[in-house]
Structure formats: C-alpha cells, structure tokens
Design an enzyme around this catalytic site. Structure first.
Site, PDB file in Angstrom:
ATOM      1  N   GLY A  52     -75.300 -26.991  67.065  1.00 38.69           N
ATOM      2  CA  GLY A  52     -76.625 -26.409  66.873  1.00 38.69           C
ATOM      3  C   GLY A  52     -76.756 -25.503  65.666  1.00 38.69           C
ATOM      4  N   GLU A  53     -75.660 -24.891  65.251  1.00 37.68           N
ATOM      5  CA  GLU A  53     -75.772 -23.860  64.239  1.00 37.68           C
ATOM      6  C   GLU A  53     -74.998 -24.127  62.959  1.00 37.68           C
ATOM      7  OE1 GLU A  53     -76.050 -19.776  66.562  1.00 37.68           O
ATOM      8  OE2 GLU A  53     -74.844 -21.205  67.654  1.00 37.68           O
ATOM      9  N   GLN A  66     -80.174 -32.835  64.684  1.00 43.76           N
ATOM     10  CA  GLN A  66     -79.942 -31.399  64.837  1.00 43.76           C
ATOM     11  C   GLN A  66     -79.244 -30.834  63.603  1.00 43.76           C
ATOM     12  OE1 GLN A  66     -77.984 -30.412  68.514  1.00 43.76           O
ATOM     13  NE2 GLN A  66     -78.717 -28.314  68.465  1.00 43.76           N
TER      14      GLN A  66
END
Lengths: 764, 159
Positions: free
Chosen positions: A730-731, A665
């Site tokens: 996630g970011e 990820q």
C-alpha cells in the site's frame, strides 16, 4: 519399472492472477453504498462550526440566529452538550487506544486547541438548514498566544526518544567526524510542506441510537478500534456499538484515527434522539482531520573517491499537535539503504497549536526518501558516478546499522530490470544535455523502501457441503482489493474455484479484523486465513477418516491436497473425495473454523502474541518492501513547467496476490508521489494557524493530464518470513517518487530544488 | 418550497424542494440516488458528474430548480460498455469517483464526436489520442490514482 500415473494438467491457481475486483459491478453501477448513503426515516443532518482562533477560551456563544432558521433542531455547544468521557490515554497494552486522534473532549470544554476545532454542531431537518444554521452561530473567544509557524518553531524541536514502536535516533561510529574527513561530501537541507490526504469521499458518519445501543456507518480504516473508542466515550458496553464500513471512499491514513466528526455525529444523534448524518464539507476535512507533517531535513553524505560511503547523516524536524499526533519515521529508510561506515540518524519533534498530524501514506518514509534519495543523486553528481552505480556500490548485504539479516532484499535485481526496461543507458549524464524541441528532458531514479509489519486478525471460514466458502473478517476495504485477494487465497488453500468464495468484511459484527494501515492488512488476514483453511481441511479429513467407505481413510493432512472441490491423496491423485461427498455422508451442512478470540483471556493472549511476534521480528531481521523508481520529466525551457512524461517502477514486494489490483495500488502511490513532488502543499497561515487552501481548487492533487502511463513490474519472489511470502504494497510505491523527480529535474535543468513542491517559480 | 418535475433516468419525478437545493443534494437526499457522489461540493473534483440532456455537468454546481423538465441521467440510469471496461482495466480502486468518471467519459465521448475541440487538439485533428482523453477528463479527480486504467477503459470503448 514404469509407472502409469496419469499426469493431470497443472492446476490454475487463483493467487497471482489479475482477477477483476469482486466489487466492480457495485462500484460501476452506483449501487455501492458509502457511509453517508444509508437511508433512515426521520434522518436529521448535522454541520460543524469551527473555531477561528488557534488557542483560546470560548467566552460567548450566540446561537439565536441559528436556532431561528426553519428546520434547525438544535445547536449543540459546550454549554448544552451531553457528557462525553475523555479519550483514553494511549497504551501499548491496548492498541485500540491508538485510534484517538486528539485528547480534546469535544463540546465538553471551552478550550480551543487549534484553528478549526469544532465548537458547535447544528442539527437540522435538512442539510441546507444545518449548514445555514452553522454559518450563523456567533462565537467569541479570549485568545492566547499560539505556536503556529513551523519555520519559526524549528529551534524548539526536541530529540525524539526511542520507543517500542519506532526509533527516534540511531548511531554507528562517528558520522560527523567521518563527514568532515571525507574526500567527497554533500551536506544539504531539504524542506517538505504539510500535505492532506484528500480522499475523494469526505469523512462521513451516519449515527443511530436505539436506547443505549449505537449503530454507526462510517468510512473507516479501523472499525474495531473506533467501536471501542465510541463505547468508552459514551459510557456504554463495547458490544452495544456496531460500526459498519462496507465501502470507504479512499483513506490513505486519513480515516485511520477517530476525528471529531465521527464522535460529534454520534453525540448529535444522542442529543436529538434522531438518526443523524454528517458528511464533512471539503473545508471541514482540512479543519478537523490532520494531515502529513511538514519537515525540515538535513542529509549529509561523505564518501571516498571510490564512491563508498563513509558517513551518512539524516536528521529531521517535524511537528505534532499539543493535543495529539506524533513523530513520523522520516529517517527510517536511511538506516537500511546504504552500507555506510558511520551513520547518524536523529528525528526531532516540535509540538504546536495546530491540528495534530496523522499518518498519511508512508508517513515519514514518503518525505524522508525524498531528501535521502535526492542527496544520493547530488553525491553521485559530485563523484561523477552514475546514480544507480553509486547505489550498487553501497548496497548492503546486512542491515547497515546493526548487521541484522534482511528477511528479503532484491534491490539489485530491481535496479537491473528497471534500467533495462526503462532504457537508462540512453541517458547522457550531463545536466541539460537531453532536449526535445523546447523541452529539457531529464531522467532520474530513486529507491523505494517501506517496512513490513503484521497485526492480528480474527477470521472464520465456513466450507459448505455445496463447495462454497464464506470467509468472515471485519477488515476495511478502501480500494486495495482486500476481499478479492482473500478470496483468491481461500480458493487455492481449499481447492475450490475463486467464484465459490465469498468474503464478508467491513462490519464489527464480524470477527475482529486488523486496521487498514502500515501496509499490513492483507498479510495480517492472510496469516489467519491460512490457519483457518488448514483447520477446515483437518476437520473435513477427520470426517472422511471416520468413514469406512472413504478413500481418504487412514490419510494424514500432510498426505492430501485440496483441489477440485475436495481432498485428494498426493500419492494417488485419482484417489480422494469431494467436500460434498464427505460432508453429506457425515450429515453436516458445513464445517467452520475460527482463528482468534473475540474476548476474555483469548483476546488478551492475541494482543500479547502480536507484541511478542512484533518484537521478535524486530530482533531477528529487517523486513521491508522495496523498489526502484525510474522517471523521465520534461521541463519547458521558458516557463519552467514540469511534466512527468514516463514512469517505470520495479518493486520487490514478495508474492503478489492479484496482479491487476497490486499494479493499480502501486501506480496509485506513484501518482500521489507525483503530486507531492510537483504540486501538493497545505498552506498554513503563519500568523494564525489557519489552513489557507482548504479545497481541491487550491490544493492541487494530480489530475488525468498530469499522469503518464506508469509501467509497473514486480519481482514476485516470496518473502520467506511472511504469510504466503507477501509483503504489503500500500505504501512502498509513494516512497522515492519525489526524490526521483527532483533528480530528473536537475538532470533536465541543472537546478537542484530541495524544497517541495517543485513548482515552476523555483526553476525560473 | 417549490414543486418541480424532472425526468431522472427516464422516469418523471416530482420534487418538493427549497429553491437553494443543489441538483446533487436533490438526487442523493430526496430521490435516494446515491450513486452520484459528493466529493467537494465546489465543482473541483467531478465526483458529482451527471448527464443533463446528454451533456456532462457538475451537479453540485447546479440548482435543482434550474433543471425543471430536463432529462437527467445518473449512474443508476446508465448501461454502457464502459462500465465493464472500467472493471477489466481496473479503472478505480475505492470506487468513490467512479460514477462521475463514467458519466463524464460518456459525456466527453459525445462532445468529441460532435467535433468539440479541447486545449490539446491540433488543428484538423479528429482522433481521440491518450493526450486528448487525459485533457478532457482532467475535471474528474481520482485520488487512488487509477488514471491509467480509466484512460485505457475509455480508449477501449472509443475504438
């Protein structure tokens, strides 16, 4: 005195291991069914007709040619569409209202608010007939003047007000005065273009009505909120709507809100009495799903000769739509990264006659950290100081704006490890000084930063007498590995093998999960899952304590541990019982624990708890994942072609649950950041507001050949304020990427490119 | 309507379809072989890659009627060590491009084995370097960014 305790070997914990994702076999054999792949007898297909003006009124629709196409069942327009209730106004008291992407009441109005807005839906027996019919619908408009040119609208931007969900501005001291007085300074203007998510699965919906009950298969990042929204729009009770989303073919924010395709598929199914499937065309995704706002940014930095920052100014202009969208936290990171004496942050927003913007991976921070970090690199150049050294000289001990504590902050460690592993010491500072044949070589760094939040999650966990566990939560899985991670957590908490845990998700029939957004899903579910597992253990222990035969008689929960499929005393490790023994003696096939209420007062209390925790967290500390990005680029001396040749990221993301999927990820964010830096740009025609490159042939996402091996490291230090110490991942890894690349390109060529993407024409 | 026969995953299938139906839509909508994915329907993303007589093609750019009596292999018909390699190397996240990546990789390995050069092949070189794999797989987009894992998976089975 000697003890004769038998020392059992340390137990292998599932958390932290790089376990293969649980859905791997389905995804590598084609068995995983996505939203457009649920078979129904009598299925019909739908296709959209898009408005060709940015603002106006429909004056006429000629559907005769479309209706004459063999197989076309219906052409639905505002003249004949079933009534839809308007979208609810957004309210902090009901977070589900946030899911509404626009305020337009599709096909219930003759007004057009953006070029591409659906103005008709054609339903047919076949996909081909629906598409053919859609191409034949003739629509005429009365056109109104429209604001569609972002560059021209800059002057009309209004300062963003501060709200519960985010600050539009912040101030410490007098940054402008300090900037003017600073011995060394930079004052720079940056621009970033609009971006589109481009999940490889186009948005797709399959909708089936049975009386006033609606079933929707959707690729969604927010099934619970979308379910509630659909119920409101169609005037039916929420319990009558079921949304399933077992697999989501990529989201990145683009499937977080409810866009017209979803609503119109359900409307088409209701109008025709048939199950209807609609997968948007790739072009349709660009026309009916918002993307990342473009931005104009100013970053001004003032420093003493020692490199200590005296002034930090970061301002931005972004756009939303007049019918939706909103500000993005472009200047957010600038308030947390540097210990400047004087700080001024201001976000400005202009509303335009374009499809509303929406969140796309690290909204605001992804583009904000480009400008901020590129500017810090420029200041380092002005000062003649190494860019990492400059950052370390300005690394704050407390939050620079207000002195709040950091819940967790290990940026120094991230840079130290990264510099060593990457070989930063080999970099010669002078631009253009590193060459490899015809390639100009450059190295750049940047800081990654993304705030951490948590939503509420309802979870049930069931422990059966055979030692298997079922965790149920209606969350969304779009490739983050959520089911795998939660199974690992449950396995450790209950002391069962990872393989014994099954996680059910992606269905509104399950307990209500959080939305997949804000890098918050894993932590949000983990918090409730930990509570559920504690409840389960308490209940099992209660069963054991009631039995005269159990070695756990009289024990308290704090005195036992869950391992080897049972509960065992901490003071006497050989003394305990398997779950099987306890449950079968009690005559119980399973025990179950539930966290969170689905309806009534309990659900309201859940929302209140969320807001209370959110606000108290904001008051108490600054929580974020961060990291250090290192890259090497090669620029062709003749053509200006930029290749990213090496990448290394060190991330401080708290405890890592799955070493394999977490690294993937984090890599994925870097890949998307490389696209943002070098090739991605949605081109909006400044004359009419139409997206000019609505396809993967013209909007260039990174391909295999663009991506070098990406070396991922993480510090794996738990954050003390988060469940299990985990921070969302996630970011954070897309942030800083474009800044690192811009700095590396400068190091290679001596040219500063402040307008993304860094295409070769800007280097010639 | 046209009636045609096609061998799909080793089984002869009969299709009654309009001549303008793409191979991709025929597989997904008529034969319920939904493992083959539609990502762009324009030949730009590779999600729809299948093998036609062993060669990789974008099934969205192929009309089904062109493939009468041909041998089509979709992900549902593939049993190959590369599938396990994809799992072990985490060569996917959402899984939507995966069928196409796997079919493309199998087709690519056959092309390379047959001596077909790519844009980065040096004269006389025969090995399958990482650069070769990346170049040859560049028609298959992965927006989750699982490229490293995909390349590692292909390297493992190419050994």
């Amino acid at each position: 005195m000697t003890t004769t305790e038998t020392q059992s070997p340390p137990r292998e914990r599932a958390v932290g291991q790089g376990i293969d994702r649980v859905d791997g076999p389905e995804k590598t054999t084609g068995k995983a069914r996505f939203a457009a792949e649920f078979p129904y007898p009598d299925l019909a297909y739908a296709a959209l007709v898009h408005a060709t003006v940015a603002r106006g009124r429909i004056t006429g629709i000629d559907a005769k040619a479309a209706e004459a196409v063999t197989g076309v069942l219906s052409v639905i327009t505002h003249l004949n569409a079933p009534v839809l209730k308007p979208a609810p106004a957004r309210s902090m008291l009901d977070l589900s209202t946030m899911v509404s992407a626009t305020s337009v009441n599709y096909l219930n109005t003759d007004e057009v608010h953006w070029d591409g807005q659906p103005v008709a839906v054609v339903v047919a027996e076949s996909l081909e007939a629906a598409r053919r019919g859609a191409a034949l619908v003739e629509v005429t408009y009365q056109e109104f003047p429209a604001a569609v040119d972002f560059a021209a609208e800059e002057a009309n931007a209004k300062p963003q007000k501060n709200s519960l969900l985010g600050a539009g501005s912040a101030k410490k001291g007098d940054a402008e005065a300090a900037l003017a007085a600073a011995p060394v300074s930079v004052d720079l203007r940056f621009t970033t273009p609009p971006h589109n998510h481009n999940a490889i699965e186009p948005h797709a919906t399959t909708a089936i009505w049975d009386g006033d009950r609606l079933t929707v298969h959707e690729g969604s990042q927010a099934i619970a909120w979308m379910r509630k929204h659909l119920a409101l729009r169609f005037g039916i009770p929420e319990r009558n709507v079921r949304m399933t989303s077992p697999y989501v073919g990529g989201g990145f924010g683009g499937k977080g809100l409810i866009w017209p395709g979803t609503i119109l598929t359900a409307l088409a199914a209701r109008a025709t009495g048939r199950p209807v499937r609609m997968m948007l065309t790739r072009e349709g995704v660009y026309r009916t799903v918002g993307g990342r706002t473009p931005s104009i940014q100013r970053v001004a930095l003032g420093a003493g000769q020692d490199g200590r920052l005296t002034a930090l100014i970061h301002t931005s202009v972004t756009r939303s739509g007049k019918v939706g969208g909103g500000p993005e936290q472009v200047t957010g990171a600038a308030g947390h990264l540097y210990d400047a004496e004087n700080i001024l942050l201001q976000q400005n927003l202009v509303e335009m006659d374009l499809i509303p913007n929406t969140f796309m991976r690290a909204p605001g921070e992804a583009i904000g950290t480009f400008a901020l970090e590129a500017a810090v690199d420029e200041l380092a150049g002005e000062l003649g100081v190494d860019p990492i050294e400059l950052r370390m000289r300005n690394e704050p001990a407390r939050n620079p704006l207000d002195g709040k504590r950091f819940a967790h902050r290990m940026l120094r460690e991230a840079y130290a490890l990264g510099a060593e592993r990457f070989g930063w010491a080999e970099r010669t500072p002078e631009p253009g000084s590193m060459r490899d044949g015809r390639w100009l070589v450059g190295m750049g760094v940047a800081t990654a930063y993304h705030p951490s939040v948590q939503f509420t999650a309802n979870v049930t966990a069931r422990l059966s007498a055979d030692g298997t566990v079922v965790v149920r939560c209606g969350f969304q899985e779009m490739g983050m590995g959520g089911a795998t991670a939660q199974a690992q957590i449950a396995a450790d908490e209950l002391g069962v093998p990872y393989e014994a845990v099954r996680v059910e998700y992606g269905d509104t029939d399950l307990p209500t999960g959080p939305m997949a957004g804000g890098s918050a899903q894993t932590a949000s579910i983990a918090a409730s899952l930990l509570a559920a597992c504690a409840k389960l253990k308490g209940e099992v222990l209660g069963l054991a304590r009631r039995s005269g035969d159990s070695p756990l008689r009289g024990q308290r929960l704090a005195g036992v541990e869950a391992r080897d499929g049972g509960l065992y005393r901490l003071d006497r490790p050989d003394s305990g019982e398997s779950y099987e023994a306890i449950l079968s003696r009690a005559g119980r096939p399973y025990v179950e624990a539930a966290i969170g209420a689905e309806s009534g007062l309990g659900a309201v209390a859940g929302q209140v708890r969320f807001m209370a925790k959110f606000l108290s967290d904001q008051r108490r500390w600054v929580k974020a994942a961060c990291g250090a990005q290192f890259c090497e680029v090669r620029v062709d001396q003749d053509t200006g072609e930029v290749r990213v040749s090496r990448w290394l990221g060190v991330f401080d993301v708290g405890r890592v649950i799955n070493a394999k999927t977490a690294a993937s990820q984090l890599r994925g964010g870097i890949v998307m950041g490389i696209g943002m830096a070098l090739s991605e740009e949605t081109l909006v025609d400044p004359r009419n507001g139409r997206v000019m490159n609505p396809g993967l042939g013209d909007y260039h996402v990174p391909v295999h050949a663009d991506i070098p091996p990406i070396d991922i490291h993480y510090l794996d230090e738990p954050d003390p304020t988060m469940p299990l110490g985990l921070l969302g991942i996630g970011e954070v890894s897309i942030t800083g990427v474009a800044g690192a690349i811009a700095s590396a390109v400068h190091h290679a060529t001596g040219k500063r490119v402040r307008d993304l993407p860094i295409t070769l024409d800007k280097l010639l | 309507m046209v009636t045609l026969r096609m061998r799909v995953n080793g089984t002869t299938r009969s299709l009654d379809i309009e001549p303008w139906v793409s191979l991709l839509d025929a597989l997904r909508e008529q034969l319920d072989l939904t493992g083959t994915k539609k990502g762009c329907d324009q030949g730009a993303c590779g999600a729809c890659t299948v093998l036609a007589d062993g060669e990789r093609i974008n099934s969205c750019l192929a009309l089904a009627v062109q493939y009468e009596d041909r041998d089509i292999t979709t992900i549902e018909g593939i049993t190959h060590p590369i599938q396990q390699a994809f799992i072990e190397h985490d060569g996917f996240q959402c899984g939507y491009c995966t069928s196409g990546q796997i079919c493309s990789a199998i087709g690519m390995l056959a092309e390379h084995g047959a001596g077909m050069p790519s844009a980065v092949t040096e004269p006389g070189a025969t090995g399958l370097s990482e650069a070769e794999i990346r170049e040859r797989m560049s028609g298959n987009l992965c927006r989750c960014g699982a490229y490293n894992g995909i390349v590692d998976a292909i390297k493992e089975v190419a050994r």
